[in-house]
Design a protein around this motif. Structure first.
Motif, PDB file in Angstrom:
ATOM      1  N   ASP A  14      13.562-109.082   8.726  1.00  0.00           N
ATOM      2  CA  ASP A  14      13.053-109.303   7.391  1.00  0.00           C
ATOM      3  C   ASP A  14      14.309-109.927   6.573  1.00  0.00           C
ATOM      4  OD1 ASP A  14      10.822-107.899   7.745  1.00  0.00           O
ATOM      5  OD2 ASP A  14      11.507-106.118   7.108  1.00  0.00           O
ATOM      6  N   TRP A  15      15.503-109.902   7.077  1.00  0.00           N
ATOM      7  CA  TRP A  15      16.586-110.599   6.287  1.00  0.00           C
ATOM      8  C   TRP A  15      16.433-112.079   5.745  1.00  0.00           C
ATOM      9  CZ3 TRP A  15      20.670-108.273   4.488  1.00  0.00           C
ATOM     10  CH2 TRP A  15      21.751-109.124   4.068  1.00  0.00           C
ATOM     11  N   GLU A  16      16.779-112.354   4.574  1.00  0.00           N
ATOM     12  CA  GLU A  16      16.410-113.473   4.132  1.00  0.00           C
ATOM     13  C   GLU A  16      17.821-114.600   4.002  1.00  0.00           C
ATOM     14  OE1 GLU A  16      14.211-113.260   0.413  1.00  0.00           O
ATOM     15  OE2 GLU A  16      12.277-112.712   1.516  1.00  0.00           O
ATOM     16  N   ALA A  22      22.493-115.277   9.582  1.00  0.00           N
ATOM     17  CA  ALA A  22      22.940-114.243  10.792  1.00  0.00           C
ATOM     18  C   ALA A  22      23.940-115.128  11.686  1.00  0.00           C
ATOM     19  CB  ALA A  22      21.849-113.832  11.633  1.00  0.00           C
ATOM     20  N   SER A  50      24.776-112.974   3.420  1.00  0.00           N
ATOM     21  CA  SER A  50      24.256-113.659   2.501  1.00  0.00           C
ATOM     22  C   SER A  50      25.240-114.110   1.377  1.00  0.00           C
ATOM     23  CB  SER A  50      23.381-112.721   1.748  1.00  0.00           C
ATOM     24  OG  SER A  50      24.057-111.608   1.026  1.00  0.00           O
ATOM     25  N   LEU A  92      25.175-109.936   9.545  1.00  0.00           N
ATOM     26  CA  LEU A  92      24.195-110.420   8.794  1.00  0.00           C
ATOM     27  C   LEU A  92      24.972-110.864   7.559  1.00  0.00           C
ATOM     28  CD1 LEU A  92      21.064-108.082   8.847  1.00  0.00           C
ATOM     29  CD2 LEU A  92      21.300-110.360   9.771  1.00  0.00           C
ATOM     30  N   GLU A 145      15.128-104.753   9.788  1.00  0.00           N
ATOM     31  CA  GLU A 145      16.016-105.429   8.638  1.00  0.00           C
ATOM     32  C   GLU A 145      16.369-106.797   9.123  1.00  0.00           C
ATOM     33  OE1 GLU A 145      19.124-102.826   7.123  1.00  0.00           O
ATOM     34  OE2 GLU A 145      20.133-104.377   6.057  1.00  0.00           O
ATOM     35  N   VAL A 146      16.904-106.930  10.350  1.00  0.00           N
ATOM     36  CA  VAL A 146      17.249-108.333  10.630  1.00  0.00           C
ATOM     37  C   VAL A 146      15.901-109.265  10.726  1.00  0.00           C
ATOM     38  CG1 VAL A 146      18.021-109.594  12.795  1.00  0.00           C
ATOM     39  CG2 VAL A 146      18.957-107.245  12.232  1.00  0.00           C
TER      40      VAL A 146
END
Ligand SMILES: Cc1ncc(COP(=O)(O)O)c(C=O)c1O
Length: 330
Positions: free
Chosen positions: A267-269, A272, A222, A220, A264-265
């Protein structure tokens, strides 16, 4: 660049070959890439005594051949061989064989983004179908090479990934071996995901915790952090995963190696990506989970994924310096 055939389907003309007897390797030689003749009772056909590596040589801007993290791949082959009770090829032997295969097939290395994919492979060839509970006494160790382009058809594009919480790719302790059995174990799930859902790959997350996909690790990403599962015996310790984490740190990202729950994956904003020698760093556009489709970020390959991918490929080709000493120039 001329269009290359599908990944892994054409081979360079020369390979390196050695054999082993009672755990000892003989001298290796460069030979024409050609068929082997094996007895139908060869151990590998029946009891899966095989492991391998996958690494790449890139064409440098100056025309040199640049092999990426050869030592790390040679060391991982030792680990896989030990898990399979096969004689581990000494690291120096793998290094010498791979370097010579690259040297002798130098003209076969495509221009970037293509590369020469290298496949060191160790198999048990003893003709003995009674040896289910014994490692093979004899076998072959060879390095073949294949000029390749993109692993995923269609070039750089957002991937569709099924998140699978029931089926496992491998087992505790054996998942870290790069061995055909693990790919065979995952295949049914990957084939069904492709056929039924149009997925490119499956992210295995037994008991709701992410491990890896059928042929790559998972990250993941960001603007300021890269998160990935901690190393364990259950999945392959990717060289690209390690390289990406070290490059990310250098570029100022925080790196978190910690258990990664599926929730969590979902919900990840941020972004990926899949990491692997073949996949390089490939962005995910959509997750499929329990019948639902979840768009990742904008649904396109993210800017941070492209930035990290570029940092990696610039070292491959020599556009950027190699601060970690990862490249062997031959
Ligand atoms: C199952 C699996 N996991 C992870 C990886 C990534 O490993 P590496 O980055 O060393 O190529 C691969 C190979 O590319 C793989 O087949």
């Amino acid at each position: 660049m001329a269009k290359l055939p599908p990944f892994g389907t054409v081979f360079a003309p020369q390979m390196a070959v050695a054999s082993f007897e009672e755990g000892a390797f003989g001298a290796w030689e460069i030979e024409k890439t050609a068929d082997f003749s094996l007895h139908p009772a060869a151990h590998v056909f029946h009891y899966g005594s095989a492991c391998f590596e996958g690494l790449k040589a890139h064409r440098g801007l100056d025309g040199s051949a640049r092999i990426f993290r050869l030592d790390a791949h040679a060391a991982r082959l030792v680990q896989s061989a030990e898990l399979l009770c096969l004689p581990p090829p000494p690291v120096e032997m793998t290094v010498a064989m791979v370097e010579e295969v690259v040297r002798t097939n130098r003209d076969e290395i495509p221009e970037p983004p293509g590369s020469l994919y290298l496949r060191p492979t160790l198999v048990g060839t003893e003709a003995n179908i009674g040896a289910a509970a014994h490692p093979p006494a004899s076998g072959l160790y060879f390095v073949i090479a294949s000029p390749v382009g993109d692993y995923f058809s269609g070039g750089i594009r957002p991937l569709r990934i099924l998140i699978e919480e029931e089926a496992r790719r491998s087992t505790e302790g054996f998942g870290m071996a790069k061995t055909g059995g693990n790919y065979a174990a995952a295949l049914r799930t990957v084939v069904a995901a492709r056929k039924d859902l149009g997925a490119d790959q499956v992210l295995f997350a037994p008991n709701g915790l992410v491990e890896e996909t059928g042929a790559s690790n998972f990250l993941l990403i960001s603007d300021d952090v890269v998160v990935t599962a901690p190393l364990s015996g259950s999945y392959l310790h990717g060289v690209t995963r390690d390289s990406t984490l070290r490059l990310a740190e250098r570029l100022g990202y925080r790196v978190e190696e910690r258990p990664l729950p599926v929730q969590e994956v979902l919900d990840w904003e941020g972004e990926a990506a899949l990491s692997g020698t073949a996949a390089v760093l490939s962005g995910v556009g959509t997750f499929i989970h329990k019948g639902e489709e979840i768009t990742v970020g904008s649904g396109e390959v993210g800017a941070n994924t492209m930035r990290l991918r570029r940092a990696l490929t610039d070292i491959h080709s020599g556009v950027a310096e190699d601060p970690f000493g990862w490249v062997s120039v031959v």
